[in-house]
Design a protein around this motif. Structure first.
Motif, PDB file in Angstrom:
ATOM      1  N   ARG A  71     -24.063  25.709   0.339  1.00 30.63           N
ATOM      2  CA  ARG A  71     -23.576  25.530   1.727  1.00 30.63           C
ATOM      3  C   ARG A  71     -22.078  25.232   1.651  1.00 30.63           C
ATOM      4  O   ARG A  71     -21.601  24.589   0.715  1.00 30.63           O
ATOM      5  N   ASN A  72     -21.359  25.650   2.682  1.00 30.21           N
ATOM      6  CA  ASN A  72     -19.901  25.522   2.646  1.00 30.21           C
ATOM      7  C   ASN A  72     -19.430  24.067   2.639  1.00 30.21           C
ATOM      8  O   ASN A  72     -18.290  23.790   2.293  1.00 30.21           O
ATOM      9  N   ASP A  73     -20.328  23.139   3.029  1.00 35.99           N
ATOM     10  CA  ASP A  73     -19.903  21.729   3.031  1.00 35.99           C
ATOM     11  C   ASP A  73     -20.222  21.029   1.709  1.00 35.99           C
ATOM     12  O   ASP A  73     -19.939  19.845   1.550  1.00 35.99           O
ATOM     13  N   MET A  74     -20.815  21.727   0.767  1.00 35.18           N
ATOM     14  CA  MET A  74     -21.064  21.096  -0.539  1.00 35.18           C
ATOM     15  C   MET A  74     -19.735  20.933  -1.284  1.00 35.18           C
ATOM     16  O   MET A  74     -18.806  21.720  -1.086  1.00 35.18           O
ATOM     17  N   THR A  75     -19.689  19.964  -2.171  1.00 36.12           N
ATOM     18  CA  THR A  75     -18.445  19.689  -2.920  1.00 36.12           C
ATOM     19  C   THR A  75     -17.949  20.931  -3.654  1.00 36.12           C
ATOM     20  O   THR A  75     -16.747  21.226  -3.640  1.00 36.12           O
ATOM     21  N   ILE A  76     -18.861  21.671  -4.278  1.00 27.65           N
ATOM     22  CA  ILE A  76     -18.404  22.824  -5.079  1.00 27.65           C
ATOM     23  C   ILE A  76     -17.835  23.943  -4.206  1.00 27.65           C
ATOM     24  O   ILE A  76     -17.121  24.821  -4.700  1.00 27.65           O
ATOM     25  N   ILE A 132     -22.442  31.947  -1.142  1.00 25.28           N
ATOM     26  CA  ILE A 132     -22.816  31.458   0.188  1.00 25.28           C
ATOM     27  C   ILE A 132     -23.291  32.654   1.018  1.00 25.28           C
ATOM     28  O   ILE A 132     -22.569  33.653   1.126  1.00 25.28           O
ATOM     29  N   GLU A 133     -24.481  32.525   1.608  1.00 21.64           N
ATOM     30  CA  GLU A 133     -25.052  33.659   2.363  1.00 21.64           C
ATOM     31  C   GLU A 133     -24.590  33.614   3.820  1.00 21.64           C
ATOM     32  O   GLU A 133     -24.415  32.535   4.385  1.00 21.64           O
ATOM     33  N   PHE A 134     -24.412  34.805   4.429  1.00 19.19           N
ATOM     34  CA  PHE A 134     -24.081  34.849   5.860  1.00 19.19           C
ATOM     35  C   PHE A 134     -24.725  36.075   6.495  1.00 19.19           C
ATOM     36  O   PHE A 134     -25.207  36.984   5.793  1.00 19.19           O
ATOM     37  N   ASP A 135     -24.686  36.088   7.832  1.00 19.15           N
ATOM     38  CA  ASP A 135     -25.126  37.273   8.571  1.00 19.15           C
ATOM     39  C   ASP A 135     -24.097  37.605   9.634  1.00 19.15           C
ATOM     40  O   ASP A 135     -23.853  36.794  10.534  1.00 19.15           O
ATOM     41  N   GLY A 136     -23.471  38.742   9.516  1.00 15.71           N
ATOM     42  CA  GLY A 136     -22.542  39.227  10.544  1.00 15.71           C
ATOM     43  C   GLY A 136     -21.119  38.739  10.332  1.00 15.71           C
ATOM     44  O   GLY A 136     -20.856  37.713   9.697  1.00 15.71           O
ATOM     45  N   MET A 137     -20.186  39.521  10.931  1.00 20.32           N
ATOM     46  CA  MET A 137     -18.757  39.266  10.736  1.00 20.32           C
ATOM     47  C   MET A 137     -18.333  37.904  11.281  1.00 20.32           C
ATOM     48  O   MET A 137     -17.547  37.189  10.659  1.00 20.32           O
ATOM     49  N   GLU A 138     -18.875  37.571  12.429  1.00 14.97           N
ATOM     50  CA  GLU A 138     -18.443  36.317  13.070  1.00 14.97           C
ATOM     51  C   GLU A 138     -18.742  35.116  12.171  1.00 14.97           C
ATOM     52  O   GLU A 138     -17.892  34.249  11.955  1.00 14.97           O
ATOM     53  N   GLN A 139     -19.959  35.113  11.617  1.00 15.42           N
ATOM     54  CA  GLN A 139     -20.321  33.982  10.749  1.00 15.42           C
ATOM     55  C   GLN A 139     -19.483  33.994   9.460  1.00 15.42           C
ATOM     56  O   GLN A 139     -19.044  32.944   8.982  1.00 15.42           O
ATOM     57  N   ALA A 140     -19.235  35.194   8.928  1.00 20.63           N
ATOM     58  CA  ALA A 140     -18.439  35.283   7.691  1.00 20.63           C
ATOM     59  C   ALA A 140     -17.048  34.684   7.907  1.00 20.63           C
ATOM     60  O   ALA A 140     -16.567  33.886   7.097  1.00 20.63           O
ATOM     61  N   LYS A 142     -16.106  32.587  10.201  1.00 21.66           N
ATOM     62  CA  LYS A 142     -16.186  31.146  10.481  1.00 21.66           C
ATOM     63  C   LYS A 142     -16.273  30.356   9.159  1.00 21.66           C
ATOM     64  O   LYS A 142     -15.539  29.388   8.954  1.00 21.66           O
ATOM     65  N   ILE A 143     -17.138  30.808   8.287  1.00 24.27           N
ATOM     66  CA  ILE A 143     -17.280  30.101   7.000  1.00 24.27           C
ATOM     67  C   ILE A 143     -15.987  30.255   6.178  1.00 24.27           C
ATOM     68  O   ILE A 143     -15.481  29.291   5.597  1.00 24.27           O
ATOM     69  N   ALA A 144     -15.459  31.462   6.158  1.00 21.03           N
ATOM     70  CA  ALA A 144     -14.252  31.725   5.347  1.00 21.03           C
ATOM     71  C   ALA A 144     -13.102  30.811   5.758  1.00 21.03           C
ATOM     72  O   ALA A 144     -12.392  30.256   4.911  1.00 21.03           O
ATOM     73  N   ASN A 145     -12.932  30.635   7.064  1.00 22.77           N
ATOM     74  CA  ASN A 145     -11.803  29.831   7.560  1.00 22.77           C
ATOM     75  C   ASN A 145     -12.088  28.329   7.567  1.00 22.77           C
ATOM     76  O   ASN A 145     -11.175  27.532   7.817  1.00 22.77           O
ATOM     77  N   ASP A 146     -13.317  27.953   7.274  1.00 26.52           N
ATOM     78  CA  ASP A 146     -13.687  26.538   7.324  1.00 26.52           C
ATOM     79  C   ASP A 146     -13.286  25.856   6.006  1.00 26.52           C
ATOM     80  O   ASP A 146     -14.139  25.491   5.175  1.00 26.52           O
ATOM     81  N   THR A 147     -12.006  25.720   5.810  1.00 30.10           N
ATOM     82  CA  THR A 147     -11.442  25.127   4.594  1.00 30.10           C
ATOM     83  C   THR A 147     -10.025  24.669   4.914  1.00 30.10           C
ATOM     84  O   THR A 147      -9.385  25.223   5.813  1.00 30.10           O
ATOM     85  N   MET A 148      -9.548  23.675   4.176  1.00 31.40           N
ATOM     86  CA  MET A 148      -8.161  23.230   4.414  1.00 31.40           C
ATOM     87  C   MET A 148      -7.150  24.215   3.811  1.00 31.40           C
ATOM     88  O   MET A 148      -5.966  24.138   4.077  1.00 31.40           O
ATOM     89  N   TYR A 149      -7.649  25.113   2.964  1.00 30.81           N
ATOM     90  CA  TYR A 149      -6.761  26.064   2.290  1.00 30.81           C
ATOM     91  C   TYR A 149      -6.668  27.385   3.057  1.00 30.81           C
ATOM     92  O   TYR A 149      -7.483  27.662   3.931  1.00 30.81           O
ATOM     93  N   GLY A 150      -5.697  28.209   2.683  1.00 31.48           N
ATOM     94  CA  GLY A 150      -5.552  29.537   3.300  1.00 31.48           C
ATOM     95  C   GLY A 150      -4.733  30.450   2.420  1.00 31.48           C
ATOM     96  O   GLY A 150      -3.769  31.056   2.875  1.00 31.48           O
ATOM     97  N   LEU A 151      -5.132  30.521   1.145  1.00 28.97           N
ATOM     98  CA  LEU A 151      -4.285  31.286   0.221  1.00 28.97           C
ATOM     99  C   LEU A 151      -4.636  32.775   0.227  1.00 28.97           C
ATOM    100  O   LEU A 151      -3.799  33.609   0.539  1.00 28.97           O
ATOM    101  N   ALA A 152      -5.872  33.110  -0.125  1.00 28.77           N
ATOM    102  CA  ALA A 152      -6.227  34.524  -0.269  1.00 28.77           C
ATOM    103  C   ALA A 152      -7.665  34.759   0.171  1.00 28.77           C
ATOM    104  O   ALA A 152      -8.439  33.807   0.328  1.00 28.77           O
ATOM    105  N   ALA A 153      -8.004  36.036   0.357  1.00 29.96           N
ATOM    106  CA  ALA A 153      -9.381  36.383   0.722  1.00 29.96           C
ATOM    107  C   ALA A 153      -9.643  37.832   0.334  1.00 29.96           C
ATOM    108  O   ALA A 153      -8.725  38.665   0.350  1.00 29.96           O
ATOM    109  N   GLY A 154     -10.898  38.120   0.009  1.00 34.22           N
ATOM    110  CA  GLY A 154     -11.315  39.500  -0.240  1.00 34.22           C
ATOM    111  C   GLY A 154     -12.303  39.932   0.833  1.00 34.22           C
ATOM    112  O   GLY A 154     -13.046  39.097   1.371  1.00 34.22           O
TER     113      GLY A 154
END
Ligand code: NAD
Length: 498
Positions: free
Chosen positions: A393-398, A411-419, A421-433
């Motif tokens: 889960r995105n809130d786990m320490t790892i 981390i599993e997701f369904d649909g672009m909106e959820q992806a 949301k999870i991707a941006n739910d972090t204090m960082y914003g360096l890179a993404a694939g």
């Protein structure tokens, strides 16, 4: 000696290597003013490689005074750009000519595989110096669109004295991403390498002098962050501080700047980058291959590591299976063996950090799919298996903290909106694939990601032409590309009444 091609060749070269651990100030190697040293330990086997000068405030004062003096004398800062270009290109040539020695120092010092030290780090470092050298005599200043009886000139000038504080994961490349644009624009620089990997910076300083960079223009001060790093960050005569390292220290540097002379502070900090694989990824095998590289290359000690693999449920099981297969090619080996792909963690502390995160992953309920163990302990070195957790889960320490090791959270997701949301739910914003066959979805996802770099259908792409840096607490400003010149120049507006 001819180019080494086997582990024993590299070991023979290592045995004959003369390692310098001194500071480099005003064109001379010298010990720290205090006479203090620290042990530089190889993570390959835990052996001491060298005694390294432990610089402090006195050394920072001396280096800054010399850097200022040579800057004002203009021997480098006022040299025509075409002349600086020639010297920079010579410096790049010398890095390449000394590739074996530099690669070996890098591998012995921080544990990365020799094939990468030579094929990635030396090549990348030389490329950065050459690219900025070649760029500097092709850039024009501006004339403002004024009324007929005025001229508005907008010119760029070097900032003066730059302090560059860099980390240990790509010691040469991180240094040269700063040295390239700062030297090309005519600044004087004080480079502070990480105490965990000082050796290549120390060696490069001599090559810079050999190339024709005047004494005092490039100084190297090895030592600890809380001593010499802090002294530089608080120094009243440092004009700009450029940094690559953790978000925690980046924040501290902003405070130091505020407490001293409001020096400009440019920060390349941490990351926890999402690598998003949609059900319609064009090639799942390619996605698996890239996901493995994204977490295992450089032992996962990469700021842009694809440490959060966001997988759409339809391809999750298949993708995990393929990544586990890929990881067979990323098992730790002796870093001086040219076939090794995954070397040693930089030191005992980093190895312990990674093992603690792996423990936390299991304790918090993630499923350990592969790896997870320390290996090759009998060598005295710091090795850990690449590790995959699923059901994260995105809130786990790892998933929320930067591990800086080869630990992948699926981390599993369904649909672009959820992806997103999870991707941006972090204090960082360096890179993404992002992996999808749908052009519209690729663009929409890329736009929605709060991230400095987005890679579509591959991971970790780009070259010197593309800016490198992050949003949010991944930092400010950009390394690489012409945008990096913004960090090393002041803009002057000169208005002339005709
Ligand atoms: P770190 O922040 O611990 O140290 C970085 C540098 O800062 C070292 O030279 C260190 O000696 C110095 N330092 C430490 N304390 C200091 C202080 N109080 N004052 C002045 N200097 C101080 O980071 P690290 O462990 O060396 O490197 C790993 C980090 O670097 C990770 O967070 C990684 O994401 C980040 N990184 C970012 C990028 C990027 O471009 N965004 C690239 C590589 C690494």
């Amino acid at each position: 000696m001819s180019t080494p091609t086997s582990r024993s060749d590299w070991e023979a070269l290592a045995a004959s290597l003369k390692i310098t651990g001194q500071a480099f100030i005003n064109g001379q190697y010298q010990g720290a003013a205090s006479g203090d040293t620290f042990d530089c330990i190889s993570p390959i086997d835990g052996q001491v490689l060298a005694k390294v000068a432990s610089c402090d405030l006195a050394d920072a004062n001396l280096a800054v005074a010399n850097a200022r003096e040579v800057f004002e004398a203009g021997t480098w800062s006022m040299l025509p750009p075409v002349k600086r270009k020639q010297v920079m290109i010579k410096f790049a040539d010398l890095l390449e000519e000394n590739a074996d020695e530099l690669a070996l120092l890098e591998t012995l010092d921080m544990g990365k595989p020799i094939q990468h030290s030579k094929g990635v780090d030396v090549v990348g470092a030389a490329r950065a110096i050459r690219w900025y050298g070649e760029a500097i005599d092709k850039i024009y200043d501006e004339i403002a669109p004024t009324a007929h009886n005025e001229i508005g000139m907008i010119t760029r000038e070097p900032v003066g004295v730059v302090a560059a504080i860099v980390p240990w994961n790509f010691p040469m490349i991180m240094a040269c991403w700063k040295l390239g644009p700062s030297l090309a624009t005519g600044n004087s620089v004080i480079l502070k390498p990480s105490e965990k990997s000082p050796l290549t910076a120390i060696r490069m300083a001599q090559l810079a002098i050999e190339a024709g960079i005047p004494a005092g223009v490039l100084n190297v001060l090895p030592g600890y962050g809380h001593t010499v790093g802090k002294a530089l960050a608080l120094h009243m005569d440092v004009d700009t501080l450029v940094f690559t390292g953790s978000t925690k220290i980046a924040k501290q540097l902003m405070i130091y700047a505020g407490e001293s002379n409001m020096k400009r502070v440019w920060l390349e900090a941490g990351g926890k980058s999402p690598n998003i694989v949609f059900n319609d990824a064009p090639d799942l095998k390619a996605a698996a291959e890239a996901a493995a590289v994204a977490i295992a290359f450089n032992q996962g000690e990469v700021c842009t590591a694809g440490s959060r693999l966001l997988v759409e449920s339809g391809v999750k099981d298949e993708l995990i299976k393929l990544i586990v297969e890929e990881m067979q090619g990323w098992q730790p080996g002796h870093p001086l063996d040219p076939k090794t792909t995954c070397g040693a963690m930089v030191d005992q502390q980093q190895l312990t950090n990674v093992l603690n995160y792996i423990k936390a992953g299991s304790e918090q309920g993630a499923t350990l799919v592969d790896g997870g163990k320390q290996v090759m302990a009998e060598t005295g070195g710091m090795y850990v298996q690449p590790t995959i957790f699923s059901n994260v889960r995105n809130d786990m320490t790892i998933a929320s903290e930067e591990i800086f090791g080869p630990v992948l959270s699926v981390i599993e997701f369904d649909g672009m909106e959820q992806a997103v949301k999870i991707a941006n739910d972090t204090m960082y914003g360096l890179a993404a694939g992002v992996w999808t066959s749908n052009l519209s979805k690729a663009h929409k996802t890329a736009k929605a990601l709060r991230s400095g770099m987005v890679w579509i259908n591959h991971y970790d792409g780009g070259d010197m032409t593309a800016p490198f840096g992050g949003y949010k607490q991944s930092g400010n400003g950009r390394d690489k590309s012409l945008h990096a010149f913004d960090k090393y120049t002041e803009i002057k507006a000169t208005w002339i009444a005709l």
